[in-house]
Write a protein that holds these residues in place. Structure first.
Motif, PDB file in Angstrom:
ATOM      1  N   TYR A  71       1.215  -2.643  -2.164  1.00 37.59           N
ATOM      2  CA  TYR A  71       0.798  -4.326  -1.728  1.00 37.59           C
ATOM      3  C   TYR A  71       0.868  -5.229  -3.310  1.00 37.59           C
ATOM      4  N   GLU A  72       1.322  -4.345  -4.091  1.00 33.38           N
ATOM      5  CA  GLU A  72       1.883  -4.938  -5.129  1.00 33.38           C
ATOM      6  C   GLU A  72       3.474  -5.182  -4.971  1.00 33.38           C
ATOM      7  N   ARG A  76       2.869  -6.135   2.674  1.00 33.09           N
ATOM      8  CA  ARG A  76       1.523  -7.078   3.746  1.00 33.09           C
ATOM      9  C   ARG A  76       1.266  -6.221   5.115  1.00 33.09           C
ATOM     10  N   THR A  77       1.556  -5.665   5.620  1.00 33.48           N
ATOM     11  CA  THR A  77       1.693  -5.121   6.638  1.00 33.48           C
ATOM     12  C   THR A  77       1.645  -3.898   6.413  1.00 33.48           C
ATOM     13  N   PHE A  78       0.537  -3.489   6.958  1.00 35.15           N
ATOM     14  CA  PHE A  78       1.074  -1.765   6.583  1.00 35.15           C
ATOM     15  C   PHE A  78       0.391  -1.148   8.317  1.00 35.15           C
ATOM     16  N   PRO A  79       1.599  -0.196   9.083  1.00 37.11           N
ATOM     17  CA  PRO A  79       0.770   0.914  10.226  1.00 37.11           C
ATOM     18  C   PRO A  79       0.523   2.009  10.260  1.00 37.11           C
ATOM     19  N   ILE A  80      -1.525   1.250  11.243  1.00 37.36           N
ATOM     20  CA  ILE A  80      -2.212   2.789  10.847  1.00 37.36           C
ATOM     21  C   ILE A  80      -2.021   3.502  11.119  1.00 37.36           C
ATOM     22  N   ARG A 117     -11.424  -4.501   3.481  1.00 37.03           N
ATOM     23  CA  ARG A 117     -11.860  -4.705   4.502  1.00 37.03           C
ATOM     24  C   ARG A 117     -11.415  -5.325   6.190  1.00 37.03           C
ATOM     25  N   TYR A 118     -12.087  -5.340   6.820  1.00 40.51           N
ATOM     26  CA  TYR A 118     -11.320  -5.755   8.083  1.00 40.51           C
ATOM     27  C   TYR A 118     -11.949  -7.100   7.954  1.00 40.51           C
ATOM     28  N   GLU A 119     -12.676  -7.749   7.239  1.00 36.83           N
ATOM     29  CA  GLU A 119     -13.009  -9.381   7.210  1.00 36.83           C
ATOM     30  C   GLU A 119     -11.546  -9.640   6.936  1.00 36.83           C
ATOM     31  N   ASP A 120     -10.456  -9.437   6.218  1.00 35.67           N
ATOM     32  CA  ASP A 120      -9.543  -9.590   5.363  1.00 35.67           C
ATOM     33  C   ASP A 120      -8.267  -8.471   6.096  1.00 35.67           C
ATOM     34  N   LEU A 121      -8.618  -9.041   6.877  1.00 35.70           N
ATOM     35  CA  LEU A 121      -7.123  -8.089   8.205  1.00 35.70           C
ATOM     36  C   LEU A 121      -7.387  -8.538   9.350  1.00 35.70           C
ATOM     37  N   SER A 134      -5.237 -12.366  -2.123  1.00 35.66           N
ATOM     38  CA  SER A 134      -5.536 -11.326  -4.157  1.00 35.66           C
ATOM     39  C   SER A 134      -6.241 -10.186  -3.962  1.00 35.66           C
ATOM     40  N   LEU A 135      -6.141  -8.966  -3.793  1.00 35.06           N
ATOM     41  CA  LEU A 135      -7.124  -7.843  -4.094  1.00 35.06           C
ATOM     42  C   LEU A 135      -6.699  -7.052  -5.221  1.00 35.06           C
TER      43      LEU A 135
END
Length: 410
Positions: A71-72, A76-80, A117-121, A134-135
């Protein structure tokens, strides 16, 4: 051991009564009880962590676990890669640029360090895109051993067991607990004017009520009690009291200890081999409070018959004796007097009062004087007793005094 005080003509002080009660405290044995039967009991063992708390790095939010360095670096996009529910074995992230979906309570996947969390995705096409700016490194993770380490004490023995201690006991694998074995108690009402609670009283009769309030109070303190009744008949009292002394370790009488012509209890107790340790205390209400013991170390408390006096002596003196017998340190409660009080007699004054918690964190007591020690209806309007010291007659608003509560406020 304190010397015995002849109280035929002398009233002792509040402080002297407490000293005698402490000198004659009991020592309760221990017993093992099933965990579900321990609420309200007194813990007789320490509760020790049998593993780290938590035992693993625990996910605290539903979402994804990532490597924060990615992330740093601007990703911003991460395959699951996979899904990690709670209650399953630990997974391991295969590619640092990917993520693992994680559920609350799951073990943190190996090679990950941060949870979003899911709310930030936003999740589309099996990839998760972070939508916040920010994280924090290692956010939303409850790390292994951060609460308490294996082998450390979580709960110290000696306290009353509440739901919190039950939770801890279960968490450390205790299906049974070592608790204090409480004494066998009987509460005995006295007086021919008293009738059963479900009877219709004649004009000269009243229902037995004190004993039910006392029994409920003792239940709150972890004591189970039986009930009995004595008539105003010395012969019957001499027949029944020895049986009670044989069957119970603690006897609590109500009434029969004042100066009336039918107050036979003190002389019958003496006849039964009970040694009086004190009888009357310099206080209001509740002066004719009697305490003694016998050669078998049974403890006998004879409370005044008037309901308010009985409540005072139970909460002030019996509770003190019980805590001393349990090895529990007193933690006095103090409050601010909310109005002036004047009390001329040279006695310690236990005054009923309501509590008010104010926004600044202070606790105020508003005195509510009833119509004497027989006014038990006033007890339902108040929360406990102010302890206004002897040798003083004017108590000013804003002064701080000890308070003995008999009601819990939610």
């Amino acid at each position: 051991m304190l010397s015995e005080v002849d109280m035929n003509t002398t009233f002792i002080t509040y402080e002297a009564a407490l000293a005698i009660l402490e000198a004659h405290k009991s020592v309760f044995a221990n017993e093992v009880r099933p965990l579900e039967d321990c609420t309200g009991a007194w813990l007789a063992e320490d509760l020790i962590a049998d593993r780290d708390f938590p035992p693993f790095d625990r996910v605290t939010m539903d979402g994804i676990a990532i490597v924060f360095a990615e992330y740093e670096a601007g990703r911003r996009t991460f395959p699951i890669e996979s899904l990690a529910p709670a209650g399953t074995s630990q997974l391991s992230l295969q590619d640092s640029g990917h993520c693992i979906e994680v559920m609350t309570g799951a073990i943190m996947p190996e090679k990950t360090d941060t949870v979003i969390r899911y709310e930030d995705l936003v999740i589309t096409d099996n990839s998760a895109t972070i939508t916040v700016d920010s994280l924090r490194f290692r956010q939303n993770v409850h790390f292994k051993g951060i609460d308490i380490l294996k082998g450390n004490r979580i709960v110290r023995q000696g306290g009353a067991i509440s739901s919190a201690e039950i939770n801890i006991a279960a968490a450390v694998g205790k299906s049974t607990l070592l608790v204090k074995k409480m004494p066998k108690v009987v509460i005995i009402s006295t007086g021919d004017e008293l009738i059963n609670v479900d009877a219709i009283p004649k004009l000269h009769q009243i229902r037995r009520s004190n004993i039910y309030g006392i029994k409920n109070t003792l239940k709150e303190w972890g004591l189970k009690a039986d009930l009995a009744h004595l008539p105003d008949d010395p012969a019957e009292m001499k027949r029944i009291i020895p049986q009670l002394l044989d069957s119970y370790e603690v006897l609590i009488f109500t009434g029969g200890v004042s100066k009336g012509k039918f107050d036979f209890l003190p002389e019958v107790l003496e006849w039964a081999g009970v040694m009086k340790l004190f009888h009357k205390i310099q206080q209001r209400p509740g002066k004719p409070f009697w305490f003694g013991t016998n050669g078998s170390h049974k403890k006998i408390f004879a409370l005044p018959g008037n309901p308010v006096s009985s409540f005072v002596c139970l909460y002030v003196y019996f509770q003190f004796w019980l805590k001393k017998s349990l090895g529990v340190e007193e933690q006095p409660m103090y409050v601010i007097l909310d109005k002036d009080v004047s009390f001329q007699p040279d006695l310690i004054y236990f005054l009923e009062a309501n509590l008010e918690s104010r926004a600044d964190g202070s606790l105020y007591a508003n005195p509510i004087e009833g119509n004497g020690s027989g006014d038990f209806a006033n007890l339902v309007k108040t929360d406990g007793f102010l302890v206004l010291p002897q040798y003083k007659s004017k108590f000013k608003k804003g002064e701080v005094y000890r308070f003995v509560p008999y009601r819990s406020k939610f």
